[in-house]
Design a protein around this motif. Structure first.
Motif, PDB file in Angstrom:
ATOM      1  N   PRO A 139      68.165 112.268  10.989  1.00  0.00           N
ATOM      2  CA  PRO A 139      68.131 110.932   9.260  1.00  0.00           C
ATOM      3  C   PRO A 139      69.449 109.601   9.474  1.00  0.00           C
ATOM      4  O   PRO A 139      69.525 109.187   8.776  1.00  0.00           O
ATOM      5  N   GLU A 140      71.148 110.438  10.608  1.00  0.00           N
ATOM      6  CA  GLU A 140      72.170 109.840   9.890  1.00  0.00           C
ATOM      7  C   GLU A 140      72.030 108.594  11.558  1.00  0.00           C
ATOM      8  O   GLU A 140      72.896 107.924  11.432  1.00  0.00           O
ATOM      9  N   LEU A 141      70.679 108.303  11.454  1.00  0.00           N
ATOM     10  CA  LEU A 141      70.847 107.354  12.787  1.00  0.00           C
ATOM     11  C   LEU A 141      69.881 105.668  11.672  1.00  0.00           C
ATOM     12  O   LEU A 141      70.123 105.076  11.929  1.00  0.00           O
ATOM     13  N   GLY A 142      69.674 106.270  10.797  1.00  0.00           N
ATOM     14  CA  GLY A 142      69.354 105.645   9.487  1.00  0.00           C
ATOM     15  C   GLY A 142      68.195 104.241  10.151  1.00  0.00           C
ATOM     16  O   GLY A 142      68.172 103.200   9.634  1.00  0.00           O
ATOM     17  N   LEU A 143      67.030 104.599  10.786  1.00  0.00           N
ATOM     18  CA  LEU A 143      66.427 104.678  11.031  1.00  0.00           C
ATOM     19  C   LEU A 143      65.014 104.001  10.191  1.00  0.00           C
ATOM     20  O   LEU A 143      64.507 105.658  10.036  1.00  0.00           O
ATOM     21  N   LEU A 144      63.974 103.454  10.102  1.00  0.00           N
ATOM     22  CA  LEU A 144      62.579 102.977   9.470  1.00  0.00           C
ATOM     23  C   LEU A 144      61.498 103.208  10.038  1.00  0.00           C
ATOM     24  O   LEU A 144      61.552 101.759  10.791  1.00  0.00           O
ATOM     25  N   PRO A 145      60.679 103.619  10.139  1.00  0.00           N
ATOM     26  CA  PRO A 145      59.398 103.101  10.150  1.00  0.00           C
ATOM     27  C   PRO A 145      58.471 101.753  10.423  1.00  0.00           C
ATOM     28  O   PRO A 145      58.495 101.896   8.721  1.00  0.00           O
ATOM     29  N   THR A 146      57.974 100.805  10.770  1.00  0.00           N
ATOM     30  CA  THR A 146      57.536 100.309  10.357  1.00  0.00           C
ATOM     31  C   THR A 146      55.597 100.826  10.699  1.00  0.00           C
ATOM     32  O   THR A 146      55.941 102.243  10.835  1.00  0.00           O
ATOM     33  N   LYS A 147      54.816 100.321  10.311  1.00  0.00           N
ATOM     34  CA  LYS A 147      53.208 100.056  10.530  1.00  0.00           C
ATOM     35  C   LYS A 147      53.042 100.812  12.053  1.00  0.00           C
ATOM     36  O   LYS A 147      53.792 100.234  12.685  1.00  0.00           O
ATOM     37  N   THR A 148      52.237 101.570  12.027  1.00  0.00           N
ATOM     38  CA  THR A 148      51.380 102.967  12.962  1.00  0.00           C
ATOM     39  C   THR A 148      50.955 101.540  14.197  1.00  0.00           C
ATOM     40  O   THR A 148      50.616 101.082  13.476  1.00  0.00           O
ATOM     41  N   ILE A 149      52.262 102.086  15.426  1.00  0.00           N
ATOM     42  CA  ILE A 149      50.880 100.745  16.623  1.00  0.00           C
ATOM     43  C   ILE A 149      50.285 102.122  16.737  1.00  0.00           C
ATOM     44  O   ILE A 149      48.844 101.446  17.354  1.00  0.00           O
TER      45      ILE A 149
ATOM     46  N   GLU B 103      59.335  94.721   7.083  1.00  0.00           N
ATOM     47  CA  GLU B 103      58.857  94.308   6.759  1.00  0.00           C
ATOM     48  C   GLU B 103      58.664  92.464   7.845  1.00  0.00           C
ATOM     49  O   GLU B 103      57.273  92.422   8.542  1.00  0.00           O
ATOM     50  N   GLN B 104      59.733  91.776   8.859  1.00  0.00           N
ATOM     51  CA  GLN B 104      59.752  90.928   9.895  1.00  0.00           C
ATOM     52  C   GLN B 104      58.761  92.065  10.977  1.00  0.00           C
ATOM     53  O   GLN B 104      58.486  91.429  11.526  1.00  0.00           O
ATOM     54  N   MET B 105      59.443  93.215  10.795  1.00  0.00           N
ATOM     55  CA  MET B 105      59.206  93.264  12.342  1.00  0.00           C
ATOM     56  C   MET B 105      57.345  93.606  12.290  1.00  0.00           C
ATOM     57  O   MET B 105      56.751  94.118  13.297  1.00  0.00           O
ATOM     58  N   ASN B 106      56.690  94.048  10.905  1.00  0.00           N
ATOM     59  CA  ASN B 106      55.901  94.913  10.720  1.00  0.00           C
ATOM     60  C   ASN B 106      54.430  93.307  11.015  1.00  0.00           C
ATOM     61  O   ASN B 106      53.361  93.218  11.968  1.00  0.00           O
TER      62      ASN B 106
ATOM     63  N   ILE C 140      55.327  91.281  12.727  1.00  0.00           N
ATOM     64  CA  ILE C 140      55.165  90.489  14.489  1.00  0.00           C
ATOM     65  C   ILE C 140      54.303  91.689  14.764  1.00  0.00           C
ATOM     66  O   ILE C 140      53.489  91.604  16.363  1.00  0.00           O
ATOM     67  N   VAL C 141      53.892  93.196  14.318  1.00  0.00           N
ATOM     68  CA  VAL C 141      53.307  94.397  14.751  1.00  0.00           C
ATOM     69  C   VAL C 141      52.178  93.618  14.803  1.00  0.00           C
ATOM     70  O   VAL C 141      51.008  93.175  15.121  1.00  0.00           O
ATOM     71  N   ASP C 142      51.873  93.264  13.092  1.00  0.00           N
ATOM     72  CA  ASP C 142      50.000  92.368  12.690  1.00  0.00           C
ATOM     73  C   ASP C 142      50.296  91.105  13.829  1.00  0.00           C
ATOM     74  O   ASP C 142      48.402  91.183  14.660  1.00  0.00           O
ATOM     75  N   LEU C 143      51.113  90.268  14.400  1.00  0.00           N
ATOM     76  CA  LEU C 143      50.795  89.183  15.885  1.00  0.00           C
ATOM     77  C   LEU C 143      50.065  89.921  16.949  1.00  0.00           C
ATOM     78  O   LEU C 143      49.755  89.445  17.552  1.00  0.00           O
ATOM     79  N   LEU C 144      51.551  91.437  17.507  1.00  0.00           N
ATOM     80  CA  LEU C 144      50.253  92.046  18.930  1.00  0.00           C
ATOM     81  C   LEU C 144      48.737  92.634  18.608  1.00  0.00           C
ATOM     82  O   LEU C 144      48.865  92.177  19.640  1.00  0.00           O
ATOM     83  N   VAL C 145      48.741  92.757  17.474  1.00  0.00           N
ATOM     84  CA  VAL C 145      47.375  93.648  17.338  1.00  0.00           C
ATOM     85  C   VAL C 145      46.689  92.104  17.599  1.00  0.00           C
ATOM     86  O   VAL C 145      45.666  92.273  17.799  1.00  0.00           O
ATOM     87  N   LYS C 146      46.833  91.582  16.451  1.00  0.00           N
ATOM     88  CA  LYS C 146      45.718  89.739  16.785  1.00  0.00           C
ATOM     89  C   LYS C 146      46.026  89.380  17.949  1.00  0.00           C
ATOM     90  O   LYS C 146      44.747  89.336  18.392  1.00  0.00           O
ATOM     91  N   SER C 147      47.030  89.009  18.893  1.00  0.00           N
ATOM     92  CA  SER C 147      47.141  88.920  20.117  1.00  0.00           C
ATOM     93  C   SER C 147      46.175  89.648  21.320  1.00  0.00           C
ATOM     94  O   SER C 147      46.012  89.901  21.980  1.00  0.00           O
ATOM     95  N   GLY C 148      45.651  91.024  20.345  1.00  0.00           N
ATOM     96  CA  GLY C 148      45.099  92.054  21.054  1.00  0.00           C
ATOM     97  C   GLY C 148      45.995  92.726  22.498  1.00  0.00           C
ATOM     98  O   GLY C 148      45.436  93.753  22.989  1.00  0.00           O
ATOM     99  N   ASP C 149      47.739  92.877  22.026  1.00  0.00           N
ATOM    100  CA  ASP C 149      48.412  93.479  23.052  1.00  0.00           C
ATOM    101  C   ASP C 149      47.911  95.039  22.752  1.00  0.00           C
ATOM    102  O   ASP C 149      48.477  95.796  23.619  1.00  0.00           O
ATOM    103  N   VAL C 150      48.503  95.199  21.308  1.00  0.00           N
ATOM    104  CA  VAL C 150      48.174  96.384  21.026  1.00  0.00           C
ATOM    105  C   VAL C 150      46.960  97.407  21.647  1.00  0.00           C
ATOM    106  O   VAL C 150      47.388  98.576  22.447  1.00  0.00           O
ATOM    107  N   GLN C 151      46.227  96.680  22.296  1.00  0.00           N
ATOM    108  CA  GLN C 151      44.794  97.835  22.381  1.00  0.00           C
ATOM    109  C   GLN C 151      45.064  97.067  23.687  1.00  0.00           C
ATOM    110  O   GLN C 151      44.550  98.400  24.451  1.00  0.00           O
TER     111      GLN C 151
END
Length: 283
Positions: free
Chosen positions: A120-130, A251-254, A256-267
């Motif tokens: 927890p002390e790292l202060g990290l927050l998760p984006t949407k699941t990749i 929100e900004q990273m999410n 970018i994740v959406d762009l990676l999904v749209k581009s087919g990179d996640v798949q």
């Protein structure tokens, strides 16, 4: 008089020709310099984001030039190519140093991880699941228990894992004194060490991330040597973890994740990692 005029005219014509040529050269050079300046300005205008992680076997490592390489490194580089607001600079650290760089605010994004694996002390927050994956059990095919029977009653087996990882088999307790007191365990600094140890017959069972074992199992020789249990040790949703007070928001990273999904990179990443259908976690 006419002769003088001719000499003067010839001289002016020659001078004029030189000036036009010189002007064209200067114009070309100026336009080239302007383009380079605009490109540099555009690159400098990007917001720098430091992506920090440890090595992940063949998925994330430093090549012979000391440059990050592997499928996960390629995926992070695609984050730079699908947008022009942020510049993601990937740095690979020794595992035991990764936490410190986030605590000291020297890094901003921990890629393809889960907060279940971080303090927890790292202060990290998760984006949407990749994508969703987990840690799996594996063993030598020619084991002393007879094939898949090696995965029965795992608490009685000798087990190899990575130091500091959260394993359900060990009750998600990373304290080494606790693990050694309650289990017959061997702990290593890397997943590669775990795989080599089990291959050598030094432990009955190993635990590694499925995505790493998938890369090893692409080798026909390894597939002949090793077997994988039909259940996970644990299953998690992997995302990009963002430092809450860093230069990029969740929100900004999410976006970018959406762009990676749209581009087919996640798949494409899932396909390269041979992500298997969801299997039940250990009960």
């Amino acid at each position: 008089m006419n002769a003088g005029f001719a000499v003067c005219y010839a001289s002016r014509s020659s001078f004029s020709g030189y000036t036009v040529s010189h002007f064209r050269t200067l114009l070309t050079s100026s336009l080239l310099a302007l383009c380079m300046a605009l490109c540099t300005a555009n690159a400098q205008a990007r917001i720098k984001v430091v992506v920090a992680t440890d090595s992940w076997a063949q998925l994330m490592y430093l090549d012979s030039r000391n440059v990050p390489a592997g499928d996960l490194a390629d995926f992070i580089n695609r984050m730079n190519e699908v947008q022009d607001t942020f510049q993601f600079d990937l740095v690979i650290y020794p595992r035991l140093r990764v936490d410190r760089v986030f605590i000291d605010k020297e890094a901003d994004v921990y890629p393809l991880r889960t907060t279940l694996w971080t303090r927890p002390e790292l202060g990290l927050l998760p984006t949407k699941t990749i994508f969703t994956s987990g840690d799996i059990y594996f063993a030598r095919r020619a084991n002393r228990f007879g094939g898949h029977k090696v995965f029965d009653d795992l608490a009685t087996k000798t087990v190899a894992g990575v130091r500091g990882y959260h394993y359900q088999l060990f009750n998600n307790n990373t304290d080494e004194s606790y693990i050694w007191k309650h289990f017959n365990a061997y702990l290593f600094s890397s997943n590669e060490g775990v795989i080599r140890f089990v291959q050598a017959g030094r432990a009955d069972v190993g635990i590694v991330p499925e995505v790493i074992m998938a890369k090893y199992m692409n080798d026909p020789n390894v597939r002949q040597q090793l077997i994988v249990a039909e259940r996970y040790d644990s299953q998690v949703a992997l995302s990009n973890l963002v430092r809450k007070d860093g230069p990029i928001s969740v929100e900004q990273m999410n976006a970018i994740v959406d762009l990676l999904v749209k581009s087919g990179d996640v798949q494409k990443l899932k396909a390269r990692l041979s992500i298997q259908p969801v299997r039940p976690a250990k009960k």
